[in-house]
Design a protein around this motif. Structure first.
Motif, PDB file in Angstrom:
ATOM      1  N   MET A 166     -17.554  24.285   5.774  1.00  0.00           N
ATOM      2  CA  MET A 166     -16.712  23.174   6.209  1.00  0.00           C
ATOM      3  C   MET A 166     -15.285  23.613   6.488  1.00  0.00           C
ATOM      4  O   MET A 166     -14.577  23.013   7.261  1.00  0.00           O
ATOM      5  CB  MET A 166     -16.725  22.076   5.137  1.00  0.00           C
ATOM      6  N   LEU A 167     -14.849  24.691   5.848  1.00  0.00           N
ATOM      7  CA  LEU A 167     -13.492  25.191   6.050  1.00  0.00           C
ATOM      8  C   LEU A 167     -13.481  26.472   6.878  1.00  0.00           C
ATOM      9  O   LEU A 167     -12.484  27.196   6.882  1.00  0.00           O
ATOM     10  CB  LEU A 167     -12.825  25.438   4.688  1.00  0.00           C
ATOM     11  N   SER A 168     -14.548  26.734   7.600  1.00  0.00           N
ATOM     12  CA  SER A 168     -14.664  27.980   8.349  1.00  0.00           C
ATOM     13  C   SER A 168     -13.681  28.050   9.510  1.00  0.00           C
ATOM     14  O   SER A 168     -13.441  29.140  10.048  1.00  0.00           O
ATOM     15  CB  SER A 168     -16.092  28.157   8.859  1.00  0.00           C
ATOM     16  N   HIS A 169     -13.124  26.904   9.915  1.00  0.00           N
ATOM     17  CA  HIS A 169     -12.164  26.910  11.028  1.00  0.00           C
ATOM     18  C   HIS A 169     -10.772  27.366  10.594  1.00  0.00           C
ATOM     19  O   HIS A 169      -9.887  27.509  11.429  1.00  0.00           O
ATOM     20  CB  HIS A 169     -12.067  25.507  11.641  1.00  0.00           C
ATOM     21  N   ILE A 170     -10.592  27.634   9.304  1.00  0.00           N
ATOM     22  CA  ILE A 170      -9.294  28.055   8.788  1.00  0.00           C
ATOM     23  C   ILE A 170      -9.351  29.528   8.399  1.00  0.00           C
ATOM     24  O   ILE A 170     -10.154  29.925   7.557  1.00  0.00           O
ATOM     25  CB  ILE A 170      -8.872  27.204   7.585  1.00  0.00           C
ATOM     26  N   LYS A 171      -8.476  30.325   9.005  1.00  0.00           N
ATOM     27  CA  LYS A 171      -8.367  31.744   8.671  1.00  0.00           C
ATOM     28  C   LYS A 171      -7.273  31.940   7.629  1.00  0.00           C
ATOM     29  O   LYS A 171      -6.200  31.350   7.721  1.00  0.00           O
ATOM     30  CB  LYS A 171      -7.961  32.565   9.899  1.00  0.00           C
ATOM     31  N   ILE A 172      -7.546  32.785   6.667  1.00  0.00           N
ATOM     32  CA  ILE A 172      -6.502  33.310   5.802  1.00  0.00           C
ATOM     33  C   ILE A 172      -6.172  34.709   6.336  1.00  0.00           C
ATOM     34  O   ILE A 172      -7.043  35.574   6.402  1.00  0.00           O
ATOM     35  CB  ILE A 172      -6.957  33.384   4.333  1.00  0.00           C
ATOM     36  N   VAL A 173      -4.919  34.898   6.736  1.00  0.00           N
ATOM     37  CA  VAL A 173      -4.510  36.150   7.371  1.00  0.00           C
ATOM     38  C   VAL A 173      -3.487  36.851   6.476  1.00  0.00           C
ATOM     39  O   VAL A 173      -2.428  36.295   6.179  1.00  0.00           O
ATOM     40  CB  VAL A 173      -3.900  35.892   8.763  1.00  0.00           C
ATOM     41  N   LEU A 174      -3.813  38.065   6.045  1.00  0.00           N
ATOM     42  CA  LEU A 174      -2.903  38.872   5.235  1.00  0.00           C
ATOM     43  C   LEU A 174      -2.273  39.936   6.122  1.00  0.00           C
ATOM     44  O   LEU A 174      -2.974  40.704   6.778  1.00  0.00           O
ATOM     45  CB  LEU A 174      -3.650  39.536   4.079  1.00  0.00           C
ATOM     46  N   VAL A 175      -0.942  39.974   6.133  1.00  0.00           N
ATOM     47  CA  VAL A 175      -0.221  40.877   7.024  1.00  0.00           C
ATOM     48  C   VAL A 175       0.301  42.087   6.254  1.00  0.00           C
ATOM     49  O   VAL A 175       1.094  41.946   5.319  1.00  0.00           O
ATOM     50  CB  VAL A 175       0.948  40.142   7.708  1.00  0.00           C
ATOM     51  N   GLU A 176      -0.180  43.262   6.625  1.00  0.00           N
ATOM     52  CA  GLU A 176       0.281  44.540   6.089  1.00  0.00           C
ATOM     53  C   GLU A 176       0.309  44.564   4.554  1.00  0.00           C
ATOM     54  O   GLU A 176       1.308  44.923   3.931  1.00  0.00           O
ATOM     55  CB  GLU A 176       1.660  44.894   6.663  1.00  0.00           C
ATOM     56  N   SER A 188      -7.265  16.806  11.352  1.00  0.00           N
ATOM     57  CA  SER A 188      -7.542  17.699  12.484  1.00  0.00           C
ATOM     58  C   SER A 188      -8.596  18.743  12.108  1.00  0.00           C
ATOM     59  O   SER A 188      -8.311  19.943  12.102  1.00  0.00           O
ATOM     60  CB  SER A 188      -6.241  18.396  12.916  1.00  0.00           C
ATOM     61  N   PRO A 189      -9.808  18.291  11.817  1.00  0.00           N
ATOM     62  CA  PRO A 189     -10.820  19.236  11.312  1.00  0.00           C
ATOM     63  C   PRO A 189     -11.386  20.166  12.367  1.00  0.00           C
ATOM     64  O   PRO A 189     -12.096  21.118  12.028  1.00  0.00           O
ATOM     65  CB  PRO A 189     -11.902  18.300  10.762  1.00  0.00           C
ATOM     66  N   ASP A 190     -11.119  19.916  13.645  1.00  0.00           N
ATOM     67  CA  ASP A 190     -11.732  20.710  14.707  1.00  0.00           C
ATOM     68  C   ASP A 190     -10.822  21.793  15.268  1.00  0.00           C
ATOM     69  O   ASP A 190     -11.251  22.600  16.094  1.00  0.00           O
ATOM     70  CB  ASP A 190     -12.194  19.795  15.853  1.00  0.00           C
ATOM     71  N   GLN A 191      -9.575  21.829  14.857  1.00  0.00           N
ATOM     72  CA  GLN A 191      -8.660  22.839  15.364  1.00  0.00           C
ATOM     73  C   GLN A 191      -8.824  24.156  14.611  1.00  0.00           C
ATOM     74  O   GLN A 191      -9.068  24.167  13.410  1.00  0.00           O
ATOM     75  CB  GLN A 191      -7.210  22.353  15.228  1.00  0.00           C
ATOM     76  N   LYS A 192      -8.683  25.256  15.307  1.00  0.00           N
ATOM     77  CA  LYS A 192      -8.699  26.564  14.652  1.00  0.00           C
ATOM     78  C   LYS A 192      -7.304  26.851  14.111  1.00  0.00           C
ATOM     79  O   LYS A 192      -6.315  26.771  14.842  1.00  0.00           O
ATOM     80  CB  LYS A 192      -9.147  27.649  15.627  1.00  0.00           C
ATOM     81  N   ILE A 193      -7.259  27.187  12.834  1.00  0.00           N
ATOM     82  CA  ILE A 193      -5.981  27.302  12.130  1.00  0.00           C
ATOM     83  C   ILE A 193      -5.900  28.643  11.432  1.00  0.00           C
ATOM     84  O   ILE A 193      -6.882  29.116  10.843  1.00  0.00           O
ATOM     85  CB  ILE A 193      -5.852  26.157  11.099  1.00  0.00           C
ATOM     86  N   ALA A 194      -4.716  29.255  11.488  1.00  0.00           N
ATOM     87  CA  ALA A 194      -4.456  30.485  10.745  1.00  0.00           C
ATOM     88  C   ALA A 194      -3.317  30.235   9.769  1.00  0.00           C
ATOM     89  O   ALA A 194      -2.295  29.650  10.138  1.00  0.00           O
ATOM     90  CB  ALA A 194      -4.091  31.629  11.692  1.00  0.00           C
ATOM     91  N   ILE A 195      -3.508  30.652   8.530  1.00  0.00           N
ATOM     92  CA  ILE A 195      -2.445  30.580   7.523  1.00  0.00           C
ATOM     93  C   ILE A 195      -2.085  32.008   7.156  1.00  0.00           C
ATOM     94  O   ILE A 195      -2.925  32.766   6.668  1.00  0.00           O
ATOM     95  CB  ILE A 195      -2.884  29.777   6.286  1.00  0.00           C
ATOM     96  N   LEU A 196      -0.838  32.379   7.400  1.00  0.00           N
ATOM     97  CA  LEU A 196      -0.396  33.759   7.264  1.00  0.00           C
ATOM     98  C   LEU A 196       0.297  33.990   5.929  1.00  0.00           C
ATOM     99  O   LEU A 196       1.134  33.184   5.505  1.00  0.00           O
ATOM    100  CB  LEU A 196       0.583  34.126   8.388  1.00  0.00           C
ATOM    101  N   PHE A 197      -0.024  35.110   5.309  1.00  0.00           N
ATOM    102  CA  PHE A 197       0.650  35.553   4.087  1.00  0.00           C
ATOM    103  C   PHE A 197       1.165  36.971   4.334  1.00  0.00           C
ATOM    104  O   PHE A 197       0.422  37.847   4.777  1.00  0.00           O
ATOM    105  CB  PHE A 197      -0.305  35.534   2.896  1.00  0.00           C
TER     106      PHE A 197
END
Length: 242
Positions: free
Chosen positions: A1-11, A104-113
């Motif tokens: 259900m939460l597959s449209h949300i990316k967790i992105v780790l930077v460097e 907004s459950p259909d939008q592709k989302i990235a959360i950056l750390f």
């Protein structure tokens, strides 16, 4: 259900932190992990810290640039503990979850750390529509990356309404007692209180009213009611044997 949300780790510098993030994500049924130019990955330290979330690690996508990681996303959110000279629209994790999971459950989302020691750089935040800030102690606001991801993923999990069955002992397996069963219990309780000489004079009505309030708050199930009535029967039997 939460597959449209990316967790992105930077460097990410320490591979153990990647494992901690994978564990935090799997706790909250999230698995879409992207790694931008990690210093060391794959790593035994990452696997160890993942504590069983090996599938999240093995499916993590490694890329060389942040632009590559977010190229298919409509919303990009940057997590930061530091105040910035140029302001971005800010969200707490709860507001983020409400806005992008509930509405907004259909939008592709990235959360950056960002990096452990310095977070996201300004040119990376330039790619974001929102800045995510976790409310915490103003005198010590820097969270470990695994803890920060855990807070954010928890709010996303709750907003998604994913229900988990948590059973403690037998609680939840037995049906709640019916009104008729409760009335039989209260009758039994009143008689027992008289039998053991606890109830005297004209105080029975007010005492029973208070006892009803106590047990009604608990919402007894049928097994719990059977245990209590067994205690009452034992008390009556002991009194008769005195």
């Amino acid at each position: 259900m939460l597959s449209h949300i990316k967790i992105v780790l930077v460097e990410t510098t320490h591979p153990g932190n990647i494992g901690a993030v994978a564990r935090a994500m799997k706790n909250m049924q999230m698995s879409n992990l992207w790694l931008v130019a990690p210093k060391i990955f794959p790593s035994a330290d990452a696997t160890s810290r993942a504590s069983g979330a090996d599938d999240v690690l093995s499916n993590a996508i490694v890329c060389s640039t942040l632009q590559e990681a977010i190229s298919d996303c409509q919303i990009v959110i940057g997590a930061s503990a530091r105040c910035r000279t140029i302001s971005w629209p800010e969200l707490t994790p709860r507001e983020c979850a409400e806005k992008f999971v509930t509405r907004s459950p259909d939008q592709k989302i990235a959360i950056l750390f960002g990096r452990e020691n310095s977070g996201l750089k300004n040119h990376e935040l330039d790619l974001c529509q929102y800045l995510l800030r976790i409310p915490c102690n103003s005198e010590y606001s820097s969270l470990n990356i695994g803890a920060a991801v855990q807070v954010v993923c928890y709010e996303l999990f709750v907003a998604a309404g994913i229900q988990q069955s948590i059973t403690i002992g037998d609680k939840g397996e037995m049906p709640l007692a019916t009104a008729e069963q409760m009335e039989l219990f209260y009758t039994h309780l009143l008689q027992t209180l008289y039998d053991i000489n606890f109830m005297q004079g004209n105080s029975s009505q007010s005492i029973m009213r208070r006892l009803r309030r106590i047990y009604n708050r608990v919402q007894l199930d049928t097994k719990e009611l059977d245990i209590l009535r067994g205690i009452l029967r034992m008390s009556q039997g002991n009194k008769r044997n005195d």
